[in-house]
Design a protein around this motif. Structure first.
Motif, PDB file in Angstrom:
ATOM      1  N   UNK A 144       0.828  -1.210   0.000  1.00  0.00           N
ATOM      2  CA  UNK A 144       0.000   0.000   0.000  1.00  0.00           C
ATOM      3  C   UNK A 144       0.862   1.260   0.000  1.00  0.00           C
ATOM      4  N   UNK A 145       2.029   1.170   0.636  1.00  0.00           N
ATOM      5  CA  UNK A 145       2.918   2.333   0.733  1.00  0.00           C
ATOM      6  C   UNK A 145       3.654   2.607  -0.569  1.00  0.00           C
ATOM      7  N   UNK A 146       4.230   1.568  -1.157  1.00  0.00           N
ATOM      8  CA  UNK A 146       5.086   1.739  -2.335  1.00  0.00           C
ATOM      9  C   UNK A 146       4.355   1.577  -3.656  1.00  0.00           C
ATOM     10  N   UNK A 147       3.237   0.837  -3.651  1.00  0.00           N
ATOM     11  CA  UNK A 147       2.580   0.513  -4.907  1.00  0.00           C
ATOM     12  C   UNK A 147       3.327  -0.590  -5.633  1.00  0.00           C
ATOM     13  N   UNK A 148       2.766  -1.125  -6.728  1.00  0.00           N
ATOM     14  CA  UNK A 148       3.452  -2.201  -7.467  1.00  0.00           C
ATOM     15  C   UNK A 148       4.687  -1.699  -8.190  1.00  0.00           C
ATOM     16  N   UNK A 149       5.828  -2.389  -8.010  1.00  0.00           N
ATOM     17  CA  UNK A 149       7.091  -2.014  -8.637  1.00  0.00           C
ATOM     18  C   UNK A 149       7.559  -3.171  -9.511  1.00  0.00           C
ATOM     19  N   UNK A 150       8.053  -2.854 -10.708  1.00  0.00           N
ATOM     20  CA  UNK A 150       8.505  -3.887 -11.645  1.00  0.00           C
ATOM     21  C   UNK A 150       9.581  -4.788 -11.035  1.00  0.00           C
ATOM     22  N   UNK A 151       9.637  -6.015 -11.536  1.00  0.00           N
ATOM     23  CA  UNK A 151      10.694  -6.936 -11.164  1.00  0.00           C
ATOM     24  C   UNK A 151      11.925  -6.617 -12.010  1.00  0.00           C
ATOM     25  N   UNK A 152      13.116  -6.696 -11.392  1.00  0.00           N
ATOM     26  CA  UNK A 152      14.362  -6.358 -12.081  1.00  0.00           C
ATOM     27  C   UNK A 152      14.563  -7.187 -13.346  1.00  0.00           C
ATOM     28  N   UNK A 153      14.282  -8.475 -13.269  1.00  0.00           N
ATOM     29  CA  UNK A 153      14.619  -9.366 -14.392  1.00  0.00           C
ATOM     30  C   UNK A 153      13.660  -9.236 -15.567  1.00  0.00           C
ATOM     31  N   UNK A 154      12.643  -8.366 -15.447  1.00  0.00           N
ATOM     32  CA  UNK A 154      11.796  -8.121 -16.609  1.00  0.00           C
ATOM     33  C   UNK A 154      12.603  -7.487 -17.735  1.00  0.00           C
ATOM     34  N   UNK A 155      13.700  -6.779 -17.398  1.00  0.00           N
ATOM     35  CA  UNK A 155      14.501  -6.105 -18.415  1.00  0.00           C
ATOM     36  C   UNK A 155      15.427  -7.052 -19.152  1.00  0.00           C
TER      37      UNK A 155
END
Length: 482
Positions: free
Chosen positions: A470-481
């Motif tokens: 709830x604080x940070x929101x959804x953040x991408x996974x590193x290995x998606x790149x």
């Protein structure tokens, strides 16, 4: 669509119930998984679905042609065609600009100025993962290690299975593909165990990785502004960020699959408790390290060659190619090459230690784990740095006299005073479970704790996940790149 997003929760609940409502109809189950996987991937960019479909259909056809042919030369031609298609797609989207710029830089050394033609293209998410997965299928058929699959639906579902589609584990067809040919019914035990692993993966991603990233990103992006002591903390935080992020993804993928009756291979096994570099790669990104072992290192001759020089070359090539797989940047190449250097140092050190048996074995083991962690963490600088010069400058300042400076004041303006405390507690939590599960088949097992403690562990993990999500929101996974 991110595993740590509300959209995915809604998506998975719908798919899960439809999936088990049709447990008597295997074809419908696989069709549902295939369509769901395409929706999951297309949520990011539907245009790149064509690449998955091309890889799937081409390797399905080529695999059948290899399997049917008894002519060795013809089989080899079919295999080369498969490799050209897969590596051609991967090379175009991931490496074209890198090679164009590198060639331009190289000839400029001899006084030739060029203006390389660069492509403004987006790297398709997960292309390195599903490409390697389909390549291993045709290679294994060529090696007579498996027969070609005759069911196109099953094969396409194997290639695009959404839990592990964009960041692995990179599954072998011999392990995963046959599972789509068997009926899958709801299993309460597997569902519970899978849910526990999903919970642990979300904890590692949302609580550990994302909070470590908050500081690591600021330190790396503004490394010129900080003393060596802060830079040391920055790379340590990145080490736990990338581990929490990537192993967290793997845990979620494995857990979701278990809930759906599909078994995926373990991808991480307490890598920061490894006793040497070789042991580290037996524990870190296991599906990739074993892929390079089986399809690069062993075909080169592996450790079976007579010449120690040739064996060393094989090791260097394998580690360097592994680094290059991660990204089109010389920093990744250096990162891979560094691991080969560490491997040779480790080999020499091990030979010397065999003649010295003064210290207790437990003390030697602890020392080896610490040294290995330091070496691996040092190499992460090149992995994280934007360029070679950035990495060199980072290391120069980190190893300067400013490494003795008090880092505390530099963290006051970065974030809340509570966050460092949360990170420390979370890492202690992680360390306890990593040690207790160091040699377990899965990375999260709390069955050896009494029932009240298990409940407390699950509740604390869930509360921390909900709070920081709830604080940070959804953040991408590193290995998606990658």
């Amino acid at each position: 669509m991110l595993f740590n997003s509300l959209e995915f929760v809604i998506f998975f609940v719908i798919v899960f119930f439809a999936y088990y409502k049709s447990y008597n109809n295997l074809k419908f189950q696989n069709a549902l998984l295939l369509i769901s996987s395409y929706v999951f991937y297309g949520w990011w960019d539907w245009r790149f679905l064509s690449l998955i479909i091309i890889s799937s259909i081409s390797d399905y056809i080529i695999g059948s042609l290899i399997d049917k042919s008894n002519n060795k030369k013809q089989r080899k031609k079919f295999l080369i065609l498969s490799l050209l298609i897969n590596l051609g797609i991967l090379g175009f989207f991931k490496y074209y600009n890198f090679f164009a710029e590198s060639f331009s830089d190289f000839i400029s050394v001899f006084g030739f100025e060029t203006n390389p033609f660069l492509l403004n293209i987006v790297l398709p998410v997960g292309i390195s993962f599903y490409t390697f997965q389909t390549m291993s299928y045709t290679i294994d058929i060529y090696r007579d290690k498996m027969k070609a699959n005759k069911n196109l639906l099953e094969f396409m579902t194997f290639v695009s299975f959404f839990p592990q589609l964009v960041a692995g584990p990179i599954e072998r067809a011999s392990h995963l593909l046959p599972q789509f040919g068997k009926k899958r019914k709801f299993d309460v035990y597997e569902f519970k165990e899978g849910a526990k692993q999903v919970l642990w993966g979300l904890f590692k991603k949302i609580v550990i990785a994302d909070n470590c990233a908050f500081y690591a990103n600021q330190i790396f992006e503004n490394s010129d502004s900080y003393p060596g002591s802060v830079l040391v903390i920055g790379v340590i935080l990145f080490a736990f960020q990338i581990y929490g992020d990537f192993s967290g993804y793997s845990d979620i993928a494995i857990g979701i699959s278990r809930m759906m009756g599909i078994d995926l291979m373990q991808n991480f096994k307490s890598p920061y408790l490894a006793e040497n570099i070789q042991d580290f790669w037996r524990r870190w990104h296991i599906s990739l390290s074993t892929w390079f072992r089986d399809y690069v290192y062993i075909p080169l001759g592996g450790s079976q060659v007579d010449s120690s020089f040739r064996r060393s070359v094989n090791i260097i090539i394998t580690f360097t190619v592994s680094g290059f797989w991660h990204g089109a940047n010389w920093t990744f190449v250096i990162w891979g090459a560094l691991h080969s250097l560490f491997y040779f140092i480790q080999t020499f050190y091990s030979k010397q230690m065999k003649t010295v048996k003064i210290l207790p074995s437990n003390l030697v083991k602890t020392f080896n784990i610490i040294i290995t962690f330091i070496a691996v963490t040092f190499a992460w600088i090149f992995f994280r740095a934007k360029s070679f010069n950035h990495a060199v400058n980072y290391i120069s300042e980190m190893l300067s006299s400013s490494i003795l400076a008090n880092p505390t004041s530099h963290f006051k303006g970065m974030g809340s005073s509570v966050m460092p405390f949360v990170i420390v507690i979370s890492l202690v939590y992680l360390l306890i479970f990593e040690i207790s599960n160091r040699d377990a088949n899965y990375s999260f097992q709390v069955g050896h704790f009494k029932a009240p403690y298990r409940t407390l562990i699950y509740c604390s993990l869930l509360l921390l996940i909900l709070f920081f999500r709830a604080t940070n929101g959804p953040i991408d996974f590193i290995y998606f790149q990658f």
